[in-house]
Enzyme design. Structure first.
Site, PDB file in Angstrom:
ATOM      1  CB  CYS A   1      -7.293   4.584   1.125  1.00 58.65           C
ATOM      2  SG  CYS A   1      -7.098   5.505  -0.401  1.00 58.65           S
TER       3      CYS A   1
ATOM      4  CG  HIS B   1      -1.692   3.435   0.754  1.00 52.82           C
ATOM      5  ND1 HIS B   1      -2.515   2.523   1.384  1.00 52.82           N
ATOM      6  CD2 HIS B   1      -2.489   4.506   0.444  1.00 52.82           C
ATOM      7  CE1 HIS B   1      -3.742   3.017   1.457  1.00 52.82           C
ATOM      8  NE2 HIS B   1      -3.746   4.211   0.884  1.00 52.82           N
TER       9      HIS B   1
ATOM     10  CB  CYS C   1      -7.539  10.373   4.419  1.00 50.58           C
ATOM     11  SG  CYS C   1      -6.041   9.945   3.512  1.00 50.58           S
TER      12      CYS C   1
END
Length: 408
Positions: free
Chosen positions: A98, A364, A394
């Protein structure tokens, strides 16, 4: 090169562009746009708006979390060629899950600060409607021995475990999610994204999308309250037991996260131009900010989502700063609990966090998000006349990343 190395080894941010974020399903507005098309759209725009001689750019560093199919085979180099940039511009694709979009910028900054390269384009792409998350496999998910050894659970289980341990209720995380939508809706209505957002058109020039597609202006507490927890069934299948084996002081996990207070699945891409001072002058560019510090850390891999706090602390220590020295924060909204916990850990008011909404409202796009939020941070610092900002995410596998910028 000798003249370039004589400069102070600062890495500057010159400009950034991004696509709108389209719903990551087959009926999403960007589903028909290939990931290469998203990138070449941005590369052409960056070249045109800066009147950039692309031969001055050494490399393009791109994040892509699912580098398969059309997103595979080093999509960075493919996009460079498709956008008709100078043949001399190289390209590399990487994944830090991510955090890949922000990792790209940090890698570009390291290349520049070393003096080995002059100008680097960095960012990322993810077409989640065309290549679903996890379609590239990996031992983390597919190897039973690794799965058992590392105590793998889906990220949503980790998010619910954090909420349980921190005492965040369903009402708390829903309220945060509603605020994300309201802030994003207000920012869009006021044109705060306009400077960096590039509409996507098809090959015939017809508009596909010119605004973030998943913001819900009419989001309400009543509608949010009707959504069922997304991870309770997974927990009952045995993942709760796995997580609690790592955290035996917790009696049971309270499942509070759902589709409305977790990051949306979307398509999107983003790019940023990074360079040192001499290279910027040679290209006729004025820097907007410099990177003060950047850091990555590993964190506990079962709960997986607690990396931002130590990553931020590591970056702050590098810069000789305290959390109170940061004017604005972008803490990726993978799940509502992540920015809530991170802000609590650092003693930061949520009034300074994600002031234009975040991934809960806008989605996202995994490989691009880190670049998007750093760009959003820079634009908002300029709009408010503030100096310093920190972006953090994160990361899958139990990691965290953070980047601190300062306007110049």
């Amino acid at each position: 090169m000798a003249a370039l190395r004589s400069e102070a080894p600062d890495a500057y941010l010159y400009d950034h562009v991004r696509t709108p974020r389209g719903k990551g399903k087959k009926d999403g507005s960007l589903h028909q746009a290939t990931p290469v098309w998203l990138l070449s759209t941005l590369l052409r725009t960056l070249q045109q708006r800066l009147a950039l001689d692309t031969a001055l750019v050494d490399d393009v560093v791109l994040g892509c979390v699912t580098p398969v199919g059309e997103q595979g085979a080093d999509i960075a180099r493919t996009a460079v060629l498709d956008a008709d940039w100078a043949q001399s511009v190289a390209g590399v694709t990487q994944s830090r899950f991510c955090a890949s979009g922000l990792e790209s910028i940090n890698l570009a900054a390291a290349k520049v600060a070393s003096g080995f390269e002059r100008l680097v384009v960095a960012g990322g792409v993810e077409s989640m409607s065309r290549w679903p998350m996890g379609s590239d496999g990996g031992a983390w998910f597919m190897d039973p021995r690794i799965n058992a050894k590392l105590g793998f659970v889906p990220q949503g289980i980790g998010a619910d475990l954090i909420a349980t341990m921190e005492g965040f209720s369903r009402a708390d995380v829903d309220a945060f999610a509603l605020q994300s939508h309201r802030r994003a809706a207000a920012a869009r209505a006021e044109g705060r994204f306009a400077r960096s957002l590039v509409p996507v058109r098809d090959v015939a020039g017809l508009l596909m999308l010119d605004r973030d597609e998943t913001i819900r202006e009419n989001a309400s507490p009543e509608a949010m309250a009707k959504l069922e927890p997304s991870f309770a069934a997974m927990g009952a299948m045995g993942f709760d037991t796995t997580a609690l084996a790592r955290y035996p002081t917790v009696e049971r996990i309270t499942h509070v996260h759902h589709a409305g207070n977790s990051s949306g699945i979307v398509d999107g891409a983003a790019l940023m131009l990074v360079g040192h001072a001499a290279a910027g002058r040679a290209a006729g560019l004025k820097p907007r900010a410099r990177i003060r510090a950047a850091a990555v850390v590993g964190s506990e891999p079962t709960i997986m989502l607690t990396g931002p706090t130590p990553a931020v602390r590591k970056a702050l220590a590098q810069a000789g700063m305290q959390p109170s020295d940061i004017d604005l924060w972008e803490i990726n909204e993978a799940f509502a609990v992540v920015p809530m916990k991170t802000a609590r850990d650092l003693g930061v008011s949520l009034d300074r966090v994600n002031v234009n909404g975040g991934a809960i409202a806008m989605g996202h796009p995994l490989g691009a998000t880190g670049c998007i939020i750093l760009g959003t941070l820079l634009d908002e610092l300029e709009r408010r006349g503030l100096a310093t900002g920190c972006a953090t995410l994160c990361v899958g596998g139990g990691m965290g990343i953070a980047t601190i910028i300062e306007r110049v």
